[in-house]
Design a protein around this motif. Structure first.
Motif, PDB file in Angstrom:
ATOM      1  N   ALA B  85       0.839  -1.209   0.000  1.00  0.00           N
ATOM      2  CA  ALA B  85       0.000   0.000   0.000  1.00  0.00           C
ATOM      3  C   ALA B  85       0.868   1.250   0.000  1.00  0.00           C
ATOM      4  N   GLU B  86       1.947   1.245   0.808  1.00  0.00           N
ATOM      5  CA  GLU B  86       2.830   2.420   0.878  1.00  0.00           C
ATOM      6  C   GLU B  86       3.470   2.713  -0.487  1.00  0.00           C
ATOM      7  N   THR B  87       3.913   1.643  -1.144  1.00  0.00           N
ATOM      8  CA  THR B  87       4.525   1.843  -2.464  1.00  0.00           C
ATOM      9  C   THR B  87       3.498   2.408  -3.448  1.00  0.00           C
ATOM     10  N   ILE B 166      -3.528   2.865   4.061  1.00  0.00           N
ATOM     11  CA  ILE B 166      -2.230   3.320   4.586  1.00  0.00           C
ATOM     12  C   ILE B 166      -2.538   4.072   5.880  1.00  0.00           C
ATOM     13  N   PRO B 167      -1.943   3.667   6.994  1.00  0.00           N
ATOM     14  CA  PRO B 167      -2.348   4.289   8.273  1.00  0.00           C
ATOM     15  C   PRO B 167      -1.780   5.695   8.474  1.00  0.00           C
ATOM     16  N   GLU B 168      -2.055   6.587   7.534  1.00  0.00           N
ATOM     17  CA  GLU B 168      -1.638   7.982   7.723  1.00  0.00           C
ATOM     18  C   GLU B 168      -2.723   8.699   8.526  1.00  0.00           C
ATOM     19  N   LEU B 169      -2.692  10.011   8.595  1.00  0.00           N
ATOM     20  CA  LEU B 169      -3.571  10.741   9.519  1.00  0.00           C
ATOM     21  C   LEU B 169      -5.055  10.453   9.315  1.00  0.00           C
ATOM     22  N   THR B 170      -5.522  10.624   8.068  1.00  0.00           N
ATOM     23  CA  THR B 170      -6.956  10.475   7.814  1.00  0.00           C
ATOM     24  C   THR B 170      -7.414   9.053   8.090  1.00  0.00           C
ATOM     25  N   ASN B 171      -6.601   8.087   7.636  1.00  0.00           N
ATOM     26  CA  ASN B 171      -6.948   6.689   7.875  1.00  0.00           C
ATOM     27  C   ASN B 171      -7.013   6.393   9.371  1.00  0.00           C
ATOM     28  N   THR B 172      -6.045   6.936  10.105  1.00  0.00           N
ATOM     29  CA  THR B 172      -6.018   6.737  11.557  1.00  0.00           C
ATOM     30  C   THR B 172      -7.303   7.265  12.200  1.00  0.00           C
ATOM     31  N   ALA B 173      -7.674   8.485  11.811  1.00  0.00           N
ATOM     32  CA  ALA B 173      -8.867   9.105  12.392  1.00  0.00           C
ATOM     33  C   ALA B 173     -10.124   8.309  12.040  1.00  0.00           C
TER      34      ALA B 173
END
Lengths: 246, 219
Positions: B85-87, B166-173
Motif C-alpha cells: 500500500a505504501e509503495t 495506509i495508516p496515515e492521519l486520515t486513515n487513523t482518524a
C-alpha cells in the motif's frame, strides 16, 4: 591578400510563405567593418541574426574562413564561439554577477582554465573601466554599463568576427558615446572584423569600411563607407540618408 | 468532547502524523524529479519522448488520484504487479504530482525572455548548457510560486491514501471513529494535525516566494 572571414551566397529567408530576405550576397575580410543600413523592417536584424544561426536561413550558403557551413545545430554551436554577438537589449544573465556573466562562455563552453579566464576577464574589464563592478549584478548597472559588459562577454571567447545588432538603440543619449567608443577602439586597435546594424549614421560614417544598404529584404547597394554618405548610388539610399538628418 | 479520548488517541495520531509527513516528503520529492525531467524534455522538444510526456501529463492531471490509487492497488496485481500500500501511495502521488510539477516548471521556463536563450546560444552553448546555466536557474525562480502551491496541494492529497489502508492521519482518524464512535474528538484532532503541518509550511513557502521574487532578478 587579407583573409576572407565570412561570405554569404544567395541567402534567402522566409517566414512561412512571406519572403523577408532575397538573394543576399556579400563577404567580409579580416579587419573590415561592414555596416548594414536601411529603414526599419528592411531585414537588417534578420540578416545579422542569420549570420550566427539565431535565425535559420531558408536557402543559400555561408562560408566562414573559406569553409562552407553545414547548418546543423552542432556546427552552429561551434561557429558561434568564433562569432561574438551583442544585442540591443544587452541580455546579460540576470542571475549571475558581472564576472560570472563574462566567464560563462570561456569556462563552461570553451572549458578554459578558470583562473586564466578570470585574469583575462579582469583585463577586459579594465579596458572598459568597469573593474569595480565584478561582483555587481546586472540590475545594479546602467544601460551603458550593461552594454559594455555584454561586449566584454562576447570578446571573452576570442571571436574572429563581432556582430552588433542596434547596440545603442535602447540607451540614453549620454550612454551611447561610451559604447560606440569601445566599438571604434576594437576596430582601430584590435583590428576586429565587425558587422554592425545601427541607426547612428554619424557613427557608421566614421567606422564603416563598407555599407550594405537594405530595403524590403533586398541589398539595394553595396558601397564604400566614405562614398555612401556623400554620394550614395541609389535614390532610395539618398532618401534614407536625408530622412535620418534632423 | 472528552479530553481522555483525545489523550488516549495521541500515540496513534503521532504515528499517523509521521507517516503523512514521510509519504508527503517522498511523494513530493518524486514529483519534483519527474516534473523537472518532464518539463525539460518538453521545453527542448526532445522528439518522441516529449510527446509521451505530454500524454502522461494530460492523463495524470485529468484523472482523480482516488482512481489512480485504485488502479495501482487493485488492478495492477491482476497483471502481476503487486505493490505494498505504501509503495502504491508513493507511486500514485508521484504520478499525479509529477504532472502538476511539470506544469509548474514549464510555466516558469515559458517566462524566460527569448532574448536570454539567444544570449546563451550566442556564446556557443549547447542544449544541455542552456538548460543548466540559463533555463534552469532562471525558470526555477519563476516557478517557485506554482511549485509551492503544488507542495501544499499534494500534502492534502495524501488524505486519499486512507482508501488503500495506509495508516496515515486520515486513515487513523477514520479507523478510530469506526471503533469508538467518537467523531467529534477524532475529527478535531485530525484538523489540528493537518494544520500543524500546513500552516507553518505555508508561511515558510510564502517567505521563500518573496525572497525569490525580490532576489537577484530584474534585467
Amino acid at each position: 591578400m587579407t583573409k576572407e572571414i565570412l561570405r554569404i551566397e544567395k541567402l534567402n529567408k522566409f517566414y512561412d510563405k512571406r519572403q523577408v530576405l532575397f538573394n543576399i550576397d556579400f563577404s567580409i575580410k579580416q579587419g573590415e567593418v561592414l555596416a548594414l543600413l536601411g529603414p526599419s523592417g528592411s531585414g537588417k536584424s534578420t540578416l545579422i541574426r542569420c549570420l550566427n544561426g539565431l535565425e535559420h536561413f531558408s536557402s543559400g550558403n555561408l562560408f566562414f574562413a573559406g569553409k562552407k557551413l553545414v547548418p546543423t545545430e552542432k556546427n552552429w554551436q561551434r561557429l558561434r564561439q568564433k562569432i561574438g554577438m551583442v544585442f540591443q537589449s544587452y541580455d546579460l544573465f540576470p542571475n549571475l554577477n558581472v564576472l560570472d556573466n563574462i566567464l560563462l562562455g570561456p569556462t563552461k563552453v570553451q572549458k578554459k582554465n578558470h583562473d586564466q579566464a578570470k585574469q583575462e576577464a579582469i583585463s577586459l574589464l579594465q579596458r572598459i573601466g568597469l573593474t569595480d563592478y565584478t561582483a555587481a549584478y546586472p540590475r545594479q548597472l546602467s544601460g551603458g554599463q550593461k552594454q559594455r559588459i555584454a561586449i566584454v562577454r562576447a570578446l571573452a571567447l576570442h571571436p574572429e568576427l563581432m556582430l552588433f545588432d542596434e547596440v545603442t538603440a535602447s540607451l540614453d543619449p549620454e550612454m551611447v558615446r561610451g559604447v560606440l567608443e569601445i566599438i571604434k577602439e576594437l576596430s582601430e586597435k584590435d583590428n576586429m572584423t565587425m558587422i554592425i546594424v545601427t541607426h547612428e549614421m554619424n557613427f557608421a560614417e566614421q567606422i564603416a569600411d563598407r555599407v550594405l544598404f537594405l530595403d524590403d529584404g533586398h541589398v539595394l547597394e553595396e558601397t564604400d563607407g566614405k562614398q555612401f554618405f556623400v554620394n550614395a548610388q541609389t535614390k532610395r539610399a539618398r532618401e534614407f540618408l536625408e530622412s535620418m538628418k534632423f | 468532547m472528552d479530553l481522555t479520548v483525545i489523550q488516549a488517541a495521541i500515540p496513534k495520531f503521532v504515528a499517523g502524523f509521521k507517516l503523512t509527513l514521510w509519504m508527503s516528503f517522498t511523494g513530493i520529492l518524486g514529483s519534483l524529479i519527474v516534473g523537472l525531467l518532464c518539463s525539460l524534455v518538453q521545453y527542448f522538444k526532445v522528439p518522441v519522448i516529449s510527446k509521451v510526456f505530454t500524454g502522461y501529463v494530460e492523463l495524470a492531471r485529468n484523472t482523480p488520484l482516488l482512481i489512480q490509487l485504485f488502479f495501482l492497488y487493485y488492478a495492477f496485481p491482476v497483471i502481476g504487479w503487486k505493490m505494498s500500500a505504501e509503495t502504491c501511495g508513493f507511486v500514485g502521488l508521484t504520478f499525479l504530482g509529477g504532472s502538476y510539477m511539470a506544469e509548474a516548471f514549464s510555466g516558469g521556463f515559458a517566462g524566460i525572455a527569448p532574448n536570454q536563450i539567444d544570449a546563451g546560444k550566442a556564446i556557443g552553448m549547447n542544449q544541455f548548457q542552456l538548460a543548466r546555466y540559463v533555463v534552469f536557474p532562471q525558470g526555477l525562480s519563476l516557478s517557485v510560486p506554482a511549485l509551492a502551491a503544488n507542495v501544499i496541494f499534494l500534502i492534502k492529497e495524501t488524505s486519499i491514501f486512507s482508501v488503500i489502508a495506509i495508516p496515515e492521519l486520515t486513515n487513523t482518524a477514520l479507523d478510530l471513529i469506526g471503533i469508538y464512535y467518537r467523531s467529534n474528538e477524532y475529527l478535531l484532532m485530525l484538523v489540528i494535525a493537518y494544520a500543524i503541518i500546513l500552516i507553518p509550511l505555508s508561511i515558510i513557502l510564502t517567505i521563500l516566494e518573496r525572497r525569490v521574487r525580490y532576489g537577484s532578478f530584474g534585467n
